[in-house]
Design an enzyme around this catalytic site. Structure first.
Site, PDB file in Angstrom:
ATOM      1  N   GLY A 107       0.837  -1.207   0.000  1.00 51.40           N
ATOM      2  CA  GLY A 107       0.000   0.000   0.000  1.00 51.40           C
ATOM      3  C   GLY A 107       0.866   1.248   0.000  1.00 51.40           C
ATOM      4  N   ARG A 137       1.035  -5.031  -5.945  1.00 49.18           N
ATOM      5  CA  ARG A 137       1.073  -6.260  -5.156  1.00 49.18           C
ATOM      6  C   ARG A 137       1.362  -7.371  -6.161  1.00 49.18           C
ATOM      7  NH1 ARG A 137      -0.884  -4.420  -0.051  1.00 49.18           N
ATOM      8  NH2 ARG A 137      -2.387  -2.746  -0.289  1.00 49.18           N
ATOM      9  N   SER A 138       2.392  -8.175  -5.884  1.00 53.52           N
ATOM     10  CA  SER A 138       2.816  -9.179  -6.860  1.00 53.52           C
ATOM     11  C   SER A 138       2.643 -10.589  -6.317  1.00 53.52           C
ATOM     12  CB  SER A 138       4.295  -8.942  -7.224  1.00 53.52           C
ATOM     13  OG  SER A 138       4.802 -10.046  -7.927  1.00 53.52           O
ATOM     14  N   ASP A 163       4.764  -4.789   6.172  1.00 51.42           N
ATOM     15  CA  ASP A 163       5.196  -6.132   6.611  1.00 51.42           C
ATOM     16  C   ASP A 163       5.249  -7.142   5.467  1.00 51.42           C
ATOM     17  OD1 ASP A 163       2.455  -6.071   6.444  1.00 51.42           O
ATOM     18  OD2 ASP A 163       2.083  -7.007   8.389  1.00 51.42           O
ATOM     19  N   GLY A 164       4.317  -7.047   4.509  1.00 51.50           N
ATOM     20  CA  GLY A 164       4.357  -7.957   3.367  1.00 51.50           C
ATOM     21  C   GLY A 164       5.624  -7.752   2.551  1.00 51.50           C
ATOM     22  N   THR A 165       5.943  -6.506   2.333  1.00 51.13           N
ATOM     23  CA  THR A 165       7.154  -6.155   1.575  1.00 51.13           C
ATOM     24  C   THR A 165       8.404  -6.721   2.257  1.00 51.13           C
ATOM     25  OG1 THR A 165       6.086  -4.135   0.814  1.00 51.13           O
ATOM     26  CG2 THR A 165       8.506  -4.187   0.717  1.00 51.13           C
ATOM     27  N   THR A 214       4.304   2.577   5.442  1.00 49.48           N
ATOM     28  CA  THR A 214       2.913   2.113   5.534  1.00 49.48           C
ATOM     29  C   THR A 214       2.147   3.066   6.444  1.00 49.48           C
ATOM     30  OG1 THR A 214       1.455   0.379   6.418  1.00 49.48           O
ATOM     31  CG2 THR A 214       3.655   0.464   7.337  1.00 49.48           C
ATOM     32  N   ASP A 243      -0.142   2.222   8.393  1.00 46.90           N
ATOM     33  CA  ASP A 243      -0.721   1.493   9.536  1.00 46.90           C
ATOM     34  C   ASP A 243       0.047   1.628  10.845  1.00 46.90           C
ATOM     35  OD1 ASP A 243      -2.752   0.556   7.929  1.00 46.90           O
ATOM     36  OD2 ASP A 243      -1.613  -1.199   7.299  1.00 46.90           O
ATOM     37  N   ASP A 270       2.187  -0.300  11.992  1.00 42.35           N
ATOM     38  CA  ASP A 270       2.174  -1.603  12.675  1.00 42.35           C
ATOM     39  C   ASP A 270       3.511  -2.341  12.588  1.00 42.35           C
ATOM     40  OD1 ASP A 270       2.043  -2.027   9.968  1.00 42.35           O
ATOM     41  OD2 ASP A 270       0.456  -3.515  10.040  1.00 42.35           O
ATOM     42  N   ARG A 304     -18.248  15.942  12.618  1.00 35.45           N
ATOM     43  CA  ARG A 304     -18.738  16.408  13.922  1.00 35.45           C
ATOM     44  C   ARG A 304     -19.671  17.612  13.757  1.00 35.45           C
ATOM     45  NH1 ARG A 304     -17.782  16.158  19.187  1.00 35.45           N
ATOM     46  NH2 ARG A 304     -16.075  14.679  19.098  1.00 35.45           N
ATOM     47  N   ARG A 330     -26.788  13.747  15.898  1.00 36.63           N
ATOM     48  CA  ARG A 330     -26.633  12.393  15.355  1.00 36.63           C
ATOM     49  C   ARG A 330     -25.508  11.619  16.043  1.00 36.63           C
ATOM     50  NH1 ARG A 330     -27.391  14.392   9.200  1.00 36.63           N
ATOM     51  NH2 ARG A 330     -29.559  13.793   9.000  1.00 36.63           N
ATOM     52  N   ARG A 371      -6.726  -2.839   9.381  1.00 37.73           N
ATOM     53  CA  ARG A 371      -7.255  -4.211   9.373  1.00 37.73           C
ATOM     54  C   ARG A 371      -6.760  -4.985  10.589  1.00 37.73           C
ATOM     55  NH1 ARG A 371      -7.285  -4.382   3.696  1.00 37.73           N
ATOM     56  NH2 ARG A 371      -5.031  -4.669   3.693  1.00 37.73           N
ATOM     57  N   GLU A 375     -11.237  -0.665  10.779  1.00 43.74           N
ATOM     58  CA  GLU A 375     -11.955  -1.594   9.889  1.00 43.74           C
ATOM     59  C   GLU A 375     -11.855  -3.055  10.332  1.00 43.74           C
ATOM     60  OE1 GLU A 375     -10.222  -1.607   5.907  1.00 43.74           O
ATOM     61  OE2 GLU A 375      -8.268  -1.118   6.745  1.00 43.74           O
TER      62      GLU A 375
HETATM   63  P1  ATP Z   1       0.765  -2.375   3.600  1.00 42.55           P
HETATM   64  O1  ATP Z   1       0.878  -2.960   4.995  1.00 42.55           O
HETATM   65  O2  ATP Z   1       0.856  -0.893   3.620  1.00 42.55           O
HETATM   66  O3  ATP Z   1      -0.373  -2.904   2.817  1.00 42.55           O
HETATM   67  P2  ATP Z   1       2.685  -4.303   2.671  1.00 42.55           P
HETATM   68  O4  ATP Z   1       4.104  -4.188   2.310  1.00 42.55           O
HETATM   69  O5  ATP Z   1       2.374  -5.118   3.895  1.00 42.55           O
HETATM   70  O6  ATP Z   1       2.093  -2.838   2.806  1.00 42.55           O
HETATM   71  P3  ATP Z   1       1.574  -6.386   0.969  1.00 42.55           P
HETATM   72  O7  ATP Z   1       0.653  -6.287  -0.177  1.00 42.55           O
HETATM   73  O8  ATP Z   1       1.197  -7.226   2.119  1.00 42.55           O
HETATM   74  O9  ATP Z   1       1.854  -4.873   1.433  1.00 42.55           O
HETATM   75  O10 ATP Z   1       2.979  -6.906   0.444  1.00 42.55           O
HETATM   76  C1  ATP Z   1       3.607  -6.325  -0.681  1.00 42.55           C
HETATM   77  C2  ATP Z   1       4.173  -7.368  -1.581  1.00 42.55           C
HETATM   78  O11 ATP Z   1       5.197  -8.112  -0.888  1.00 42.55           O
HETATM   79  C3  ATP Z   1       3.213  -8.454  -2.054  1.00 42.55           C
HETATM   80  O12 ATP Z   1       2.417  -8.029  -3.133  1.00 42.55           O
HETATM   81  C4  ATP Z   1       4.160  -9.559  -2.477  1.00 42.55           C
HETATM   82  O13 ATP Z   1       4.676  -9.337  -3.763  1.00 42.55           O
HETATM   83  C5  ATP Z   1       5.301  -9.411  -1.461  1.00 42.55           C
HETATM   84  N1  ATP Z   1       5.140 -10.448  -0.426  1.00 42.55           N
HETATM   85  C6  ATP Z   1       4.293 -10.449   0.615  1.00 42.55           C
HETATM   86  N2  ATP Z   1       4.359 -11.608   1.302  1.00 42.55           N
HETATM   87  C7  ATP Z   1       5.261 -12.376   0.652  1.00 42.55           C
HETATM   88  C8  ATP Z   1       5.771 -13.700   0.840  1.00 42.55           C
HETATM   89  N3  ATP Z   1       5.369 -14.476   1.848  1.00 42.55           N
HETATM   90  N4  ATP Z   1       6.708 -14.131  -0.023  1.00 42.55           N
HETATM   91  C9  ATP Z   1       7.144 -13.371  -1.053  1.00 42.55           C
HETATM   92  N5  ATP Z   1       6.679 -12.131  -1.283  1.00 42.55           N
HETATM   93  C10 ATP Z   1       5.759 -11.630  -0.470  1.00 42.55           C
END
Ligand code: ATP
Length: 324
Positions: free
Chosen positions: A11, A72-73, A103-105, A126, A128, A130, A155, A163, A172, A222
């Site tokens: 994100g 996102r890949s 964290d995903g990245t 990010t 978040d 987090d 407000r 209201r 999330r 959310e």
């Molecule tokens: P945000 O928390 O702001 O959404 P993020 O970095 O957590 O950001 P994600 O969509 O969770 O966003 O992760 C980004 C990208 O990281 C994914 O689209 C994917 O390509 C890669 N990624 C996430 N988890 C894995 C994994 N277990 N193995 C390999 N690549 C991953």
């Protein structure tokens, strides 16, 4: 180390551009060639990699989003995808990577660096907040202020019509945005995934709301375990059963990701970008450059994504006290 690359992933968050700018300029300042990878891991796999110069990052420090784009890949989650990404980096002679994301990245970066050994340092990008290992993440402050501005506006109308508004903010898995915008926006209740939401308490309080209180704001992250703002509003409304009370829901959604970054996020992005490049030059890898107590701290990716970052207990206490 002569060539490094930078990318943004997951994100987008306001301040990512300030971070990219800092990585590029710090790299050049230190005598490195810097490359930009477009669209995160997607572009790494497709070889969408371009040399960046000081002027490539002109006039972006104040802009939200990310000039490198984000994606996102799914393919990067496969060994074949990562192998292809490695081949592309090798072909460009990339010897170090700065990964800006959440964290995903970092999960992807950790796996990739352990498989192929290219030194990688992350920056916490990010909204978040987090990630363990940094007091704040890049974009969080802007997102909180955007949510707050919206809450202030809601407000006004809430007060005009007596209201009760349930306002849904992003989060999330983490309630940082909800807690900080809730305190700043004078919310009666803040519902977050980290703590158990007591709907009976909410019902009791809203039912007996004091006569001179003309509006009530409930901020819902959310990912609250009782559901989203719409679901929670319905549950509360059904329990209160008072036709005199007017309930409304507003979901803030993606406006929280956009907009010009605050001074705080520009500074944080710039500091983390500089620290990431310096970390790579010093031989660091598999870690994130964050800022804690105004100092640069490098934290292993494993801890950033594995360790919990708790909400501030003082903030939770404040919400309770100030809503009487
Ligand atoms: P945000 O928390 O702001 O959404 P993020 O970095 O957590 O950001 P994600 O969509 O969770 O966003 O992760 C980004 C990208 O990281 C994914 O689209 C994917 O390509 C890669 N990624 C996430 N988890 C894995 C994994 N277990 N193995 C390999 N690549 C991953």
């Amino acid at each position: 180390m002569k060539k490094i690359a930078v990318f943004t992933s997951g994100g987008d968050s306001p301040g990512m551009n300030a971070c990219v700018r800092s990585v590029v300029r710090t790299g050049i300042y230190k005598g490195l060639e810097v490359y930009g990878i477009y669209r995160g891991y997607e572009g790494m796999i497709e070889g969408d990699i371009k040399r960046m110069y000081s002027h490539s990052v002109s006039n972006i420090v104040q802009r939200g989003g990310t000039i490198l784009k984000s994606a996102r890949s799914m393919e990067f989650k496969t060994p074949e995808g990562r192998k292809q990404a490695y081949e592309n980096l090798k072909a460009h002679g990339i010897e170090g990577i700065v990964a800006i994301g959440g964290d995903g990245t970092f999960t992807g970066a950790k796996i990739f660096q352990e498989e192929f050994g290219i030194p990688t340092v992350g920056c916490p990008g990010t909204i978040d907040n987090d990630l363990y290992g940094t007091d704040f993440t890049i974009g969080f402050d802007t997102a909180v202020n955007t949510a707050l501005e919206a809450i202030d506006k809601i407000r006004d109308t809430a007060a005009a019509h007596d209201r009760i508004f349930f306002i849904e903010v992003m989060g999330r898995d983490a309630g940082f945005i909800a807690v900080e915008s809730g305190i700043g926006g004078g919310a009666e209740f803040v519902m977050v995934p980290e703590t158990k939401t007591d709907l009976n308490k909410v019902v009791k309080s809203l039912r007996n709301i004091r006569a001179n209180k003309s509006s009530s704001i409930v901020v819902v992250a959310e990912g609250d375990e009782e559901g989203n703002a719409e679901t929670i509003m319905q549950k509360v409304k059904d329990k209160i059963q008072d036709p005199e009370k007017d309930f409304k829901v507003t979901t803030l959604g993606h406006i929280q990701r956009g907009g010009n970054p605050t001074a705080h996020d520009r500074l944080l992005g710039s500091l983390c970008g500089m620290a990431a490049v310096e970390g790579l030059i010093d031989g660091r890898t598999n870690c994130m450059a964050g800022i804690m107590d105004q100092k640069v701290v490098y934290t292993p990716f494993g801890d950033c994504i594995g360790k919990e970052k708790p909400l501030n207990e003082l903030h939770l206490k404040l919400i309770d006290i100030l809503s009487i």
